[in-house]
Design an enzyme around this catalytic site. Structure first.
Site, PDB file in Angstrom:
ATOM      1  N   LYS A   1       0.603  -1.278   0.137  1.00 27.97           N
ATOM      2  CA  LYS A   1      -0.410   0.244  -0.017  1.00 27.97           C
ATOM      3  C   LYS A   1       0.970   0.984   0.075  1.00 27.97           C
ATOM      4  O   LYS A   1       2.187   1.173   0.524  1.00 27.97           O
ATOM      5  CB  LYS A   1      -1.001   0.304   0.824  1.00 27.97           C
ATOM      6  CG  LYS A   1      -1.540  -1.074   1.174  1.00 27.97           C
ATOM      7  CD  LYS A   1      -3.408  -0.887   2.266  1.00 27.97           C
ATOM      8  CE  LYS A   1      -4.401  -1.409   2.125  1.00 27.97           C
ATOM      9  NZ  LYS A   1      -5.047  -1.860   2.880  1.00 27.97           N
TER      10      LYS A   1
ATOM     11  N   ARG B   1      -3.386  -9.937   5.312  1.00 29.32           N
ATOM     12  CA  ARG B   1      -3.388 -10.165   3.910  1.00 29.32           C
ATOM     13  C   ARG B   1      -3.083  -9.340   2.976  1.00 29.32           C
ATOM     14  O   ARG B   1      -2.569  -8.080   3.346  1.00 29.32           O
ATOM     15  CB  ARG B   1      -5.286  -8.904   4.100  1.00 29.32           C
ATOM     16  CG  ARG B   1      -5.792  -9.223   2.653  1.00 29.32           C
ATOM     17  CD  ARG B   1      -7.322  -8.402   2.529  1.00 29.32           C
ATOM     18  NE  ARG B   1      -7.872  -7.906   1.394  1.00 29.32           N
ATOM     19  CZ  ARG B   1      -7.872  -7.609   0.314  1.00 29.32           C
ATOM     20  NH1 ARG B   1      -6.432  -6.920   0.291  1.00 29.32           N
ATOM     21  NH2 ARG B   1      -8.258  -7.333  -1.096  1.00 29.32           N
TER      22      ARG B   1
END
Length: 268
Positions: A214, A248
């Site tokens: 991210k 995740r």
């Protein structure tokens, strides 16, 4: 916690959730696994690498993403869920914030719903999850990233999500919480969330951390999305040290190894 046919020790271990995006525009792997054969090959690879649960998404949630219709999202995810359930024993999570997509995915065999809007995006989502009596992961999110007391408000928002879930009939032992790294937060706030993961465990539910590749990693290290593995691994170790139940990730093999090493040190 039971997800599908598998029992998860959410108080004593950290499990790896592998990502399968069947979308043309996801920020990291958009378009790579839209083809069924490529999607199934990738699932097989992640299973071999030690994935504990699979998260299938049919709509990109990257910044500035283009929403797709319920019909298109259903058309993307349902065939993949059906084929995965036919060929593999891995539990399947469906990443959606739409109740109609969730209902179709559950009929196709999804074992869990992963909702990035924490039941706030669709007023029928809670009743669909409660009616199916399956686990859910509810993420912190906001339409406007405006805070006066950042951490206190994130925790308070998640308490509100929990109240909504329980009032709708979702069993308390079916709820996983995600603090929402990368959603309605700037770089500094995302780092603060990762630093304070134990605050979310105090809410009494398993915590999932999703940081893989991210922007918080890219902005901190000044790296493109293709070079964010090491930064992701650091956040995974933080998750283990903080007692998170799930991470995740895109890169299953490397994250599984990082989790196992961190757990071995903690257990020494």
């Amino acid at each position: 916690m039971k997800i599908g046919s598998r029992e998860f020790d959410v108080k004593g271990r950290t499990y790896v959730m592998g990502i399968l995006n069947v979308t043309p525009d996801s920020f990291s792997d958009g378009g790579r696994f839209c083809d069924m054969d490529k999607a199934l090959w990738h699932v097989e690879q992640m299973v071999r690498e030690g994935m504990d649960i699979l998260d299938i998404g049919g709509e990109s949630t990257r910044p500035g993403y283009a929403a797709v219709s319920e019909e298109e999202e259903i058309g993307r995810v349902v065939p993949v869920i059906e084929k995965v359930k036919e060929r593999f024993e891995v539990p399947v999570s469906l990443d959606t914030c739409k109740s109609r997509v969730a209902r179709a995915g559950i009929r196709a065999g999804a074992d869990m719903i992963n909702d990035i809007w924490g039941l706030m995006g669709d007023t029928h989502m809670a009743e669909v999850i409660a009616g199916a009596d399956i686990p859910c992961c509810l993420m912190h999110n906001r339409k406007e990233a405006v805070y006066e007391s950042f951490m206190e408000e994130v925790v308070s928002d998640l308490r509100g999500t929990l109240r909504t879930a329980l009032q709708a009939g979702i069993a308390a032992d079916r709820v996983i919480l995600d603090p929402g790294v990368g959603f309605a937060k700037n770089r500094e706030q995302n780092l603060e969330v990762i630093k304070n993961l134990e605050r979310f465990r105090e809410l009494g539910h398993p915590v999932l951390l999703g940081t893989s590749r991210k922007s918080v990693i890219g902005l901190t290290l000044d790296l493109p999305v293709t070079e964010r593995l090491e930064g992701t691994l650091v956040t995974t170790v933080f998750a283990v040290l903080s007692g998170c139940a799930f991470v995740r990730v895109h890169d299953v093999r490397e994250n599984v190894r990082a989790v196992r090493m961190a757990e071995a040190i903690l257990g020494a």
